[in-house]
Scaffold this motif. Structure first.
Motif, PDB file in Angstrom:
ATOM      1  N   THR A   6      27.836  37.276 -36.252  1.00 58.13           N
ATOM      2  CA  THR A   6      28.779  36.422 -35.546  1.00 58.13           C
ATOM      3  C   THR A   6      30.179  36.841 -35.981  1.00 58.13           C
ATOM      4  O   THR A   6      30.343  37.867 -36.655  1.00 58.13           O
ATOM      5  CB  THR A   6      28.507  34.933 -35.813  1.00 58.13           C
ATOM      6  OG1 THR A   6      29.300  34.150 -34.929  1.00 58.13           O
ATOM      7  CG2 THR A   6      28.845  34.556 -37.244  1.00 58.13           C
ATOM      8  N   LEU A   7      31.203  36.048 -35.618  1.00 61.31           N
ATOM      9  CA  LEU A   7      32.588  36.446 -35.871  1.00 61.31           C
ATOM     10  C   LEU A   7      33.357  35.334 -36.587  1.00 61.31           C
ATOM     11  O   LEU A   7      33.078  34.143 -36.410  1.00 61.31           O
ATOM     12  CB  LEU A   7      33.303  36.774 -34.556  1.00 61.31           C
ATOM     13  CG  LEU A   7      32.721  37.898 -33.701  1.00 61.31           C
ATOM     14  CD1 LEU A   7      33.456  37.994 -32.378  1.00 61.31           C
ATOM     15  CD2 LEU A   7      32.787  39.238 -34.439  1.00 61.31           C
ATOM     16  N   VAL A  21      30.849  38.982 -39.231  1.00 68.35           N
ATOM     17  CA  VAL A  21      30.054  38.397 -40.312  1.00 68.35           C
ATOM     18  C   VAL A  21      28.595  38.784 -40.071  1.00 68.35           C
ATOM     19  O   VAL A  21      27.994  38.389 -39.062  1.00 68.35           O
ATOM     20  CB  VAL A  21      30.217  36.870 -40.361  1.00 68.35           C
ATOM     21  CG1 VAL A  21      29.427  36.273 -41.526  1.00 68.35           C
ATOM     22  CG2 VAL A  21      31.699  36.499 -40.480  1.00 68.35           C
ATOM     23  N   GLU A  22      28.032  39.570 -40.986  1.00 73.04           N
ATOM     24  CA  GLU A  22      26.661  40.065 -40.864  1.00 73.04           C
ATOM     25  C   GLU A  22      25.808  39.478 -41.984  1.00 73.04           C
ATOM     26  O   GLU A  22      26.236  39.447 -43.141  1.00 73.04           O
ATOM     27  CB  GLU A  22      26.619  41.581 -40.957  1.00 73.04           C
ATOM     28  CG  GLU A  22      27.505  42.307 -39.959  1.00 73.04           C
ATOM     29  CD  GLU A  22      27.606  43.784 -40.259  1.00 73.04           C
ATOM     30  OE1 GLU A  22      27.289  44.598 -39.362  1.00 73.04           O
ATOM     31  OE2 GLU A  22      27.982  44.131 -41.401  1.00 73.04           O
ATOM     32  N   ALA A  23      24.625  39.050 -41.639  1.00 73.34           N
ATOM     33  CA  ALA A  23      23.686  38.513 -42.635  1.00 73.34           C
ATOM     34  C   ALA A  23      22.390  39.318 -42.587  1.00 73.34           C
ATOM     35  O   ALA A  23      21.741  39.418 -41.534  1.00 73.34           O
ATOM     36  CB  ALA A  23      23.405  37.039 -42.375  1.00 73.34           C
ATOM     37  N   HIS A  24      22.031  39.911 -43.734  1.00 67.62           N
ATOM     38  CA  HIS A  24      20.806  40.703 -43.856  1.00 67.62           C
ATOM     39  C   HIS A  24      19.848  39.955 -44.772  1.00 67.62           C
ATOM     40  O   HIS A  24      20.198  39.613 -45.909  1.00 67.62           O
ATOM     41  CB  HIS A  24      21.137  42.088 -44.432  1.00 67.62           C
ATOM     42  CG  HIS A  24      19.930  42.947 -44.660  1.00 67.62           C
ATOM     43  ND1 HIS A  24      19.259  42.987 -45.862  1.00 67.62           N
ATOM     44  CD2 HIS A  24      19.283  43.793 -43.826  1.00 67.62           C
ATOM     45  CE1 HIS A  24      18.244  43.834 -45.770  1.00 67.62           C
ATOM     46  NE2 HIS A  24      18.246  44.332 -44.536  1.00 67.62           N
ATOM     47  N   VAL A  87      25.990  30.300 -39.728  1.00 66.25           N
ATOM     48  CA  VAL A  87      25.425  30.668 -38.433  1.00 66.25           C
ATOM     49  C   VAL A  87      24.797  32.058 -38.501  1.00 66.25           C
ATOM     50  O   VAL A  87      23.688  32.285 -37.976  1.00 66.25           O
ATOM     51  CB  VAL A  87      26.506  30.591 -37.339  1.00 66.25           C
ATOM     52  CG1 VAL A  87      26.019  31.235 -36.042  1.00 66.25           C
ATOM     53  CG2 VAL A  87      26.910  29.147 -37.084  1.00 66.25           C
ATOM     54  N   ALA A  88      25.461  33.010 -39.153  1.00 63.53           N
ATOM     55  CA  ALA A  88      24.890  34.356 -39.274  1.00 63.53           C
ATOM     56  C   ALA A  88      23.596  34.332 -40.081  1.00 63.53           C
ATOM     57  O   ALA A  88      22.626  35.035 -39.747  1.00 63.53           O
ATOM     58  CB  ALA A  88      25.912  35.283 -39.932  1.00 63.53           C
ATOM     59  N   PRO A 101      24.896  33.602 -31.065  1.00 60.92           N
ATOM     60  CA  PRO A 101      26.212  33.524 -31.714  1.00 60.92           C
ATOM     61  C   PRO A 101      26.995  34.826 -31.731  1.00 60.92           C
ATOM     62  O   PRO A 101      28.123  34.849 -32.208  1.00 60.92           O
ATOM     63  CB  PRO A 101      25.866  33.083 -33.136  1.00 60.92           C
ATOM     64  CG  PRO A 101      24.510  33.626 -33.380  1.00 60.92           C
ATOM     65  CD  PRO A 101      23.811  33.581 -32.057  1.00 60.92           C
ATOM     66  N   ARG A 102      26.420  35.899 -31.243  1.00 62.62           N
ATOM     67  CA  ARG A 102      27.157  37.166 -31.228  1.00 62.62           C
ATOM     68  C   ARG A 102      28.319  37.076 -30.235  1.00 62.62           C
ATOM     69  O   ARG A 102      28.147  36.627 -29.102  1.00 62.62           O
ATOM     70  CB  ARG A 102      26.228  38.320 -30.845  1.00 62.62           C
ATOM     71  CG  ARG A 102      25.118  38.556 -31.859  1.00 62.62           C
ATOM     72  CD  ARG A 102      24.353  39.826 -31.573  1.00 62.62           C
ATOM     73  NE  ARG A 102      23.285  40.035 -32.562  1.00 62.62           N
ATOM     74  CZ  ARG A 102      22.546  41.129 -32.644  1.00 62.62           C
ATOM     75  NH1 ARG A 102      22.733  42.120 -31.787  1.00 62.62           N
ATOM     76  NH2 ARG A 102      21.613  41.230 -33.562  1.00 62.62           N
ATOM     77  N   GLY A 103      29.465  37.503 -30.668  1.00 60.95           N
ATOM     78  CA  GLY A 103      30.638  37.431 -29.810  1.00 60.95           C
ATOM     79  C   GLY A 103      31.318  36.079 -29.804  1.00 60.95           C
ATOM     80  O   GLY A 103      32.267  35.869 -29.041  1.00 60.95           O
ATOM     81  N   VAL A 104      30.839  35.138 -30.648  1.00 59.10           N
ATOM     82  CA  VAL A 104      31.463  33.812 -30.739  1.00 59.10           C
ATOM     83  C   VAL A 104      32.179  33.714 -32.081  1.00 59.10           C
ATOM     84  O   VAL A 104      31.623  34.071 -33.124  1.00 59.10           O
ATOM     85  CB  VAL A 104      30.413  32.686 -30.621  1.00 59.10           C
ATOM     86  CG1 VAL A 104      31.091  31.319 -30.683  1.00 59.10           C
ATOM     87  CG2 VAL A 104      29.616  32.837 -29.328  1.00 59.10           C
TER      88      VAL A 104
END
Length: 507
Positions: A6-7, A21-24, A87-88, A101-104
């Motif tokens: 997400t962003l 924002v990336e969550a692995h 959210v991520a 949520p991608r692009g939000v």
């Protein structure tokens, strides 16, 4: 395994940078790692996010969670990334639709109970996101009104993390919670409502104030207590025209970052007025603080008035730091966590007593100050600072029976006409008022007749006027001509401007 994305937005000064924002989530021992140059308050979001997720009735994934804030070289600060991190993480755990949520853009602080709390700087953050092409924004309910001030933004206000997760397809009960109220903003009396007619007498000072308002000039008023210096300064914003749309957005963005903006009133349309106490520190006046610096009074006065009452009582450090914004119209603050730029194009108004005891010499008042005390007191206002002040006026106690002068509305009308003349003359240039124009541009339009500036040449030869001072006198002369409806200043206008700058000592 799904990578949750997400962003968010990182603010450095007033400049917003969209952050991915990336969550692995890896099948390993449970852990939560946050990378991407977070500061201390952002690093603490790990505990806030974990508690908020479980309090919202969502399962916390027992995996090794790594959250990256990209670009990793950009410093990030504040609690405004909490919602995006949560959210991520939920998207990576597939507790919500990973694609939704991608692009939000998500902006908001999380409470341990899952409620969304407002954060500072939402207006410039949303503006940066929309400018970068990301128009969908989710914020705390208390920030929704502020975010909707940005044209083109599609804003969703939420009261809790559960509400946001349910909107992305999570199976969760959304509790009825009251939105967190925004931080109360102190309300100051409206400066535009103060009337210049309240000032009794002081015709010279009133005329000087009108010239300052018309041309955007800086002003110094010297006089004993009770002569009306503070009253005059407080009425200057009422003489200034409304802010343009672009200026209103910029001024509102500064106040949003500073936490001094009430979104219920919409954009700030009137020029701001800041009057810090003489005990103020340099950080409170020009901005500062640990990490990424915050704006101070000088930036909050952008496109308005910065008033320093009892100016010689301010510390030398405060007075000297004002030289940069007076010259360049912005403040550049360097800290270990990064460099922040804040606009600071204000009108400086200084008020001072003639001596430490405040009683004028030679006016029948019993001054108790020695000559060296008077020199040391007024010497706090250094030559380089005063050289940047276009107008200087001495005030005497008003005479008994002096009548009231013109009202603010009448004077503001003349100021508006003078500003219109300047806008027409300066069309196509980067300047708006005579106070911004370089002297070389003004001299080119005076013509070859040196008799027009003969008084200035003599003042330079005597050492009572610097070459920078010559340019500033010419700026005032053009303003005097604009108020009189003339297309160019006459020699009388130049002489009048010289008197206004030197308090009558340089002619």
């Amino acid at each position: 395994m799904v990578l949750g994305r997400t962003l968010g937005v990182a603010l450095v000064g007033l400049t917003g940078h969209v952050v991915e924002v990336e969550a692995h989530l890896a099948p390993s021992l449970p852990a939560f790692t946050l990378v991407g140059l977070p500061d201390a308050s952002l690093a603490e979001s790990r505990d806030r996010v974990r508690a908020a997720v479980t309090s919202s009735g969502l399962a916390w994934p027992n995996r090794r969670i790594t959250v990256n804030l990209s670009p990793a070289t950009l410093p990030k600060s504040g609690s405004g990334f909490d919602l995006a991190i949560a959210v991520a993480t939920l998207a990576g755990a597939e507790a919500i639709d990973p694609a939704a949520p991608r692009g939000v853009v998500h902006l908001g602080e999380l409470g341990l109970d899952g409620r969304l709390r407002p954060v500072r700087g939402v207006l410039p953050a949303v503006a940066a996101a929309v400018a970068a092409g990301w128009c969908r924004v989710v914020v705390a309910e208390a920030n929704a009104a502020e975010a909707r001030l940005v044209p083109g933004a599609r804003v969703v206000g939420a009261a809790s993390l559960a509400q946001v997760a349910a909107g992305y397809g999570a199976t969760v009960d959304v509790p009825e919670v009251a939105p967190v109220s925004p931080e109360a903003v102190p309300r100051h009396p409206g400066r535009s409502a103060l009337d210049l007619a309240d000032v009794v007498g002081q015709d010279d000072a009133r005329a000087c104030l009108e010239v300052a308002a018309a041309g955007g000039h800086h002003l110094l008023m010297v006089g004993p207590p009770g002569t009306g210096k503070t009253m005059l300064a407080a009425r200057l914003p009422g003489l200034l025209p409304d802010l343009s749309e672009a200026d209103a957005v910029e001024v509102t963005a500064v106040h949003s970052v500073a936490g001094a903006f009430d979104p219920g009133d919409g954009l700030l349309r009137r020029p701001p007025f800041e009057d810090p106490h003489h005990t103020a520190t340099p950080a409170s006046v020009v901005g500062g603080g640990s990490g990424v610096p915050r704006p101070g009074a000088a930036s909050r006065a952008h496109r308005g008035v910065l008033f320093l009452d009892e100016a010689p009582e301010f510390s030398t450090a405060v007075l000297q730091t004002l030289r940069q914004p007076l010259e360049h119209g912005e403040l550049v603050l360097h800290r270990a966590a990064g460099t922040a730029r804040y606009p600071a194009r204000f009108q400086l108004v200084l008020a001072a007593n003639p001596c430490p005891c405040g009683l004028a010499v030679g006016k029948g008042l019993a001054c108790t100050c020695r000559s060296e005390q008077r020199r040391r007191y007024f010497g706090k206002l250094s030559g380089p600072l005063l050289d940047r002040v276009d107008l200087q006026v001495e005030l005497s106690p008003a005479r008994a029976g002096a009548g009231a002068g013109e009202s603010t509305a009448v004077v503001a009308g003349r100021v508006l006409d003078a500003r219109a003349a300047q806008a027409h003359r300066l069309a196509g240039t980067p300047w708006r008022t005579n106070g911004d124009v370089p002297g070389s541009w003004l001299r080119e339009r005076l013509g070859p007749d040196r008799a027009l500036v003969a008084d200035l040449d003599r003042a330079v030869d005597r050492g009572t006027l610097s070459l920078r001072g010559v340019d500033r006198v010419l700026r005032v002369a053009w303003t005097v001509a604009d108020l009189a409806g003339r297309s160019a200043p006459s020699r009388a206008d130049v002489g009048h401007a010289l008197l206004l700058r030197t308090r009558g000592h340089g002619a």
